[in-house]
Design a protein around this motif. Structure first.
Motif, PDB file in Angstrom:
ATOM      1  N   PHE A 155       0.828  -1.199   0.000  1.00 42.14           N
ATOM      2  CA  PHE A 155       0.000   0.000   0.000  1.00 42.14           C
ATOM      3  C   PHE A 155       0.866   1.255   0.000  1.00 42.14           C
ATOM      4  N   ARG A 156       0.347   2.310  -0.609  1.00 44.04           N
ATOM      5  CA  ARG A 156       1.102   3.556  -0.752  1.00 44.04           C
ATOM      6  C   ARG A 156       0.412   4.733  -0.084  1.00 44.04           C
ATOM      7  N   VAL A 157      -0.373   4.442   0.937  1.00 43.14           N
ATOM      8  CA  VAL A 157      -1.075   5.492   1.673  1.00 43.14           C
ATOM      9  C   VAL A 157      -0.822   5.286   3.167  1.00 43.14           C
ATOM     10  N   PRO A 158      -0.960   6.331   3.990  1.00 35.54           N
ATOM     11  CA  PRO A 158      -0.826   6.151   5.439  1.00 35.54           C
ATOM     12  C   PRO A 158      -1.895   5.189   5.955  1.00 35.54           C
ATOM     13  N   ILE A 159      -1.501   4.285   6.823  1.00 34.99           N
ATOM     14  CA  ILE A 159      -2.426   3.279   7.353  1.00 34.99           C
ATOM     15  C   ILE A 159      -2.471   3.401   8.872  1.00 34.99           C
ATOM     16  N   GLY A 160      -3.671   3.548   9.401  1.00 36.02           N
ATOM     17  CA  GLY A 160      -3.826   3.671  10.841  1.00 36.02           C
ATOM     18  C   GLY A 160      -5.086   4.446  11.173  1.00 36.02           C
ATOM     19  N   THR A 161      -5.226   4.846  12.435  1.00 32.57           N
ATOM     20  CA  THR A 161      -6.385   5.598  12.903  1.00 32.57           C
ATOM     21  C   THR A 161      -6.023   7.079  12.951  1.00 32.57           C
ATOM     22  N   GLY A 162      -6.712   7.882  12.149  1.00 35.32           N
ATOM     23  CA  GLY A 162      -6.341   9.263  11.891  1.00 35.32           C
ATOM     24  C   GLY A 162      -5.879  10.094  13.071  1.00 35.32           C
ATOM     25  N   PRO A 163      -6.641  10.184  14.170  1.00 35.31           N
ATOM     26  CA  PRO A 163      -6.238  11.068  15.276  1.00 35.31           C
ATOM     27  C   PRO A 163      -4.929  10.670  15.949  1.00 35.31           C
ATOM     28  N   TYR A 164      -4.494   9.398  15.769  1.00 41.89           N
ATOM     29  CA  TYR A 164      -3.338   8.890  16.529  1.00 41.89           C
ATOM     30  C   TYR A 164      -2.112   8.643  15.646  1.00 41.89           C
ATOM     31  N   LEU A 165      -2.228   8.886  14.352  1.00 39.37           N
ATOM     32  CA  LEU A 165      -1.096   8.665  13.455  1.00 39.37           C
ATOM     33  C   LEU A 165       0.042   9.631  13.755  1.00 39.37           C
ATOM     34  N   SER A 166       1.252   9.118  13.783  1.00 41.26           N
ATOM     35  CA  SER A 166       2.425   9.967  13.979  1.00 41.26           C
ATOM     36  C   SER A 166       2.803  10.639  12.659  1.00 41.26           C
ATOM     37  N   PRO A 167       3.564  11.737  12.725  1.00 40.04           N
ATOM     38  CA  PRO A 167       4.007  12.385  11.487  1.00 40.04           C
ATOM     39  C   PRO A 167       4.746  11.436  10.553  1.00 40.04           C
ATOM     40  N   GLU A 168       5.588  10.559  11.086  1.00 37.04           N
ATOM     41  CA  GLU A 168       6.325   9.658  10.209  1.00 37.04           C
ATOM     42  C   GLU A 168       5.420   8.612   9.570  1.00 37.04           C
ATOM     43  N   GLN A 169       4.359   8.186  10.251  1.00 39.66           N
ATOM     44  CA  GLN A 169       3.402   7.284   9.622  1.00 39.66           C
ATOM     45  C   GLN A 169       2.696   7.974   8.463  1.00 39.66           C
ATOM     46  N   ILE A 170       2.361   9.238   8.651  1.00 37.87           N
ATOM     47  CA  ILE A 170       1.718   9.997   7.565  1.00 37.87           C
ATOM     48  C   ILE A 170       2.654  10.114   6.371  1.00 37.87           C
ATOM     49  N   ALA A 171       3.973  10.190   6.673  1.00 33.96           N
ATOM     50  CA  ALA A 171       4.978  10.226   5.603  1.00 33.96           C
ATOM     51  C   ALA A 171       5.325   8.818   5.103  1.00 33.96           C
ATOM     52  N   ARG A 172       4.533   7.816   5.556  1.00 31.51           N
ATOM     53  CA  ARG A 172       4.636   6.430   5.107  1.00 31.51           C
ATOM     54  C   ARG A 172       5.909   5.742   5.581  1.00 31.51           C
ATOM     55  N   ASP A 173       6.385   6.128   6.745  1.00 35.00           N
ATOM     56  CA  ASP A 173       7.470   5.388   7.391  1.00 35.00           C
ATOM     57  C   ASP A 173       6.880   4.616   8.560  1.00 35.00           C
ATOM     58  N   ARG A 174       7.053   3.294   8.553  1.00 39.00           N
ATOM     59  CA  ARG A 174       6.486   2.424   9.583  1.00 39.00           C
ATOM     60  C   ARG A 174       7.577   1.766  10.420  1.00 39.00           C
ATOM     61  N   SER A 175       8.754   2.345  10.448  1.00 41.97           N
ATOM     62  CA  SER A 175       9.895   1.670  11.072  1.00 41.97           C
ATOM     63  C   SER A 175      10.348   2.282  12.388  1.00 41.97           C
ATOM     64  N   ASP A 176       9.634   3.302  12.880  1.00 46.88           N
ATOM     65  CA  ASP A 176      10.126   4.036  14.050  1.00 46.88           C
ATOM     66  C   ASP A 176       9.264   3.765  15.274  1.00 46.88           C
ATOM     67  N   PRO A 177       9.818   3.148  16.347  1.00 47.33           N
ATOM     68  CA  PRO A 177       9.026   2.900  17.555  1.00 47.33           C
ATOM     69  C   PRO A 177       8.554   4.173  18.247  1.00 47.33           C
ATOM     70  N   ARG A 178       9.170   5.299  17.916  1.00 49.87           N
ATOM     71  CA  ARG A 178       8.717   6.558  18.504  1.00 49.87           C
ATOM     72  C   ARG A 178       7.349   6.972  17.976  1.00 49.87           C
ATOM     73  N   SER A 179       6.870   6.300  16.921  1.00 50.20           N
ATOM     74  CA  SER A 179       5.485   6.499  16.476  1.00 50.20           C
ATOM     75  C   SER A 179       4.516   6.071  17.562  1.00 50.20           C
ATOM     76  N   ASP A 180       4.828   4.982  18.263  1.00 51.27           N
ATOM     77  CA  ASP A 180       3.980   4.539  19.374  1.00 51.27           C
ATOM     78  C   ASP A 180       4.015   5.530  20.527  1.00 51.27           C
ATOM     79  N   ILE A 181       5.160   6.164  20.746  1.00 49.72           N
ATOM     80  CA  ILE A 181       5.266   7.176  21.800  1.00 49.72           C
ATOM     81  C   ILE A 181       4.392   8.382  21.453  1.00 49.72           C
ATOM     82  N   PHE A 182       4.383   8.774  20.185  1.00 46.46           N
ATOM     83  CA  PHE A 182       3.526   9.877  19.736  1.00 46.46           C
ATOM     84  C   PHE A 182       2.064   9.531  19.988  1.00 46.46           C
TER      85      PHE A 182
END
Length: 466
Positions: A155-182
């Protein structure tokens, strides 16, 4: 068999069987002609990841079936309720928000240690067991560092629940555990204020704003929010991942010790950053090269929690100095590391010990002051160091428990007097049982303590605080 829930991607059933106790949960994907393939791929991801997880912070895997017949996953049913039930009661008291934050941060630290990033942290996926322990559910959008990421590949779009998506998820990076911290920062903000920090955007343009915009400070919506909690939440919600907590373990350590949190300008903010600051962030994220290069393992290695087990008794003063030098060298190898300086006051099993020292000062406070003084000579930044005084009848057990509960990566401890031929039992037990790397430090053996060929009398290690 009883259907409990119909979600956007799956049915949830309560199931029982004669040889299975207690009841379990069966999850079956919703698959229909013309449906979005996300439901299928996310189910495949959960089938791969869930069997690899261990511990109380994830449901126990029981069985699964693949798409060749009937796809399903059977897992432990978590007794308790999700945080979704608390949203209607927001804003929640500061003490409850803090307790939830500590529990979820511990759960995330455990998950990240198992090479998994959840990537869908939200109230409905956070369960509280009857004993208060946090369990994270729904791993359909998760990523395992050692497995193929089917969602990123297909897939080539951000995947997740809109209010909780981290900036890097929106930029389609799924490799950073700091997304969970966000995402945890979003949850804490919501529970504390009753308001989502970024609203509920449904279009890409609305999602993209959080790449450069920060939210209104929590205190502006809930005057009961103390400065230290605003500091923590806004630290989690930094648009740039490098400015957030480096690890969930560091976040848990701060929430558990609010009096030691170093306040910055975040704690004093009464409004979001100016448009000029936001514009600068927008420019940087638009024209800077990709920042997403390091693996979870390398990120964690650069931001470990180091624990110094310090015995400040007069007899061990020389060893404490060597311990400080060793801790300093370790901290220099990892600029993002946190140092937890821990000492133990040994108490009797009957709890008849005096809380005061010989001069009449509070013993716990005196030890805390001494530990801070020991750490000050390291020359570290204040936000890199915390001091802790434990009271326990079993010093070794107390140190091991502290290391386990706070996800310590490396412990440094004195191994005993230089005249002893063997490591004392306290240090030996810690070396054998600690859930982390243990560095044993001792003074160089002097050559003039006994004539050559003459035995040196040994005595057992009495432990800390004697």
């Amino acid at each position: 068999m009883e259907r409990l829930h119909v979600g956007g991607m799956a049915h949830i059933w309560r199931v029982t069987r004669d040889d299975m106790s207690p009841p379990a949960i069966l999850k079956a994907p919703i698959v229909q002609d013309g449906d979005d393939a996300t439901a299928i791929v996310s189910f495949e991801m959960e089938q791969m990841i869930l069997p690899l997880l261990t511990g109380p912070h994830s449901p126990r895997f029981i069985a699964s079936g693949d798409f060749s017949k009937k796809p399903y996953i059977v897992m432990e049913r978590i007794e308790g309720e999700s945080l979704l039930s608390r949203i209607d009661h927001a804003p929640l008291p500061v003490a409850e928000v803090t307790k939830i934050g500590i529990g979820v941060a511990h759960a995330l630290a455990d998950l990240h240690r198992q090479h998994v990033i959840h990537l869908d942290i939200k109230p409905s996926n956070i369960m509280r067991r009857p004993n208060g322990e946090i369990t994270l559910i729904d791993y359909g959008l998760s990523r395992h560092d050692l497995l193929p990421d089917l969602l990123a590949e297909e897939f080539r779009v951000p995947i997740g629940t809109g209010p909780y998506l981290s900036p890097e998820q929106i930029a389609r990076d799924r490799s950073d555990p700091r997304s969970d911290i966000f995402a945890l920062g979003v949850v804490l903000y919501y529970l504390l204020t009753g308001v989502r920090p970024f609203g509920y955007p449904r279009k890409k343009a609305g999602l993209a704003r959080r790449l450069w915009r920060d939210p209104e400070p929590p205190h502006s919506l809930n005057p009961e929010c103390p400065p230290w909690l605003q500091e923590v939440i806004l630290h989690c919600l930094e648009p740039e991942a490098d400015k957030r907590y480096a690890t969930a373990a560091q976040l848990a350590l701060d929430l558990a010790n609010p009096e030691q949190i170093q306040l910055t300008e975040r704690a004093e903010k009464f409004s979001a950053d100016s448009w000029l600051v936001a514009r600068r962030r927008w420019w940087m994220q638009k024209f800077s090269p990709s920042r997403f290069t390091r693996s979870k393992a390398s990120r964690r290695a650069s931001a470990p929690i180091v624990m110094a087990a310090v015995d400040l008794s007069e007899a061990n003063a020389p060893l404490a100095e060597v311990l400080r030098e060793t801790a300093g060298r370790i901290m220099k190898t990892a600029p993002g590391a946190r140092l937890a300086c821990v000492t133990v006051i040994k108490t009797s099993r009957l709890r008849l010990d005096s809380p005061q020292d010989e001069q009449g000062a509070n013993l716990h406070v005196r030890r805390l002051v001494d530990v801070r003084a020991w750490a000050n000579d390291l020359g570290l930044l204040p936000e890199q160091v915390t001091a802790h005084v434990l009271e326990a009848t079993d010093p070794a057990a107390a140190l091991i428990d502290f290391a386990r509960e706070n996800h310590v990566d490396q412990m440094v401890i004195g191994a005993g007097s230089p005249i002893r031929r063997t490591i004392g039992p306290t240090a030996a037990r810690i070396g054998a049982q600690a859930p982390c790397t243990v560095t044993l430090v001792r003074l160089p053996r002097p050559t003039d303590l006994a004539p050559e060929g003459e035995d040196v009398e040994t005595e057992p290690d009495s432990g800390f605080g004697i």
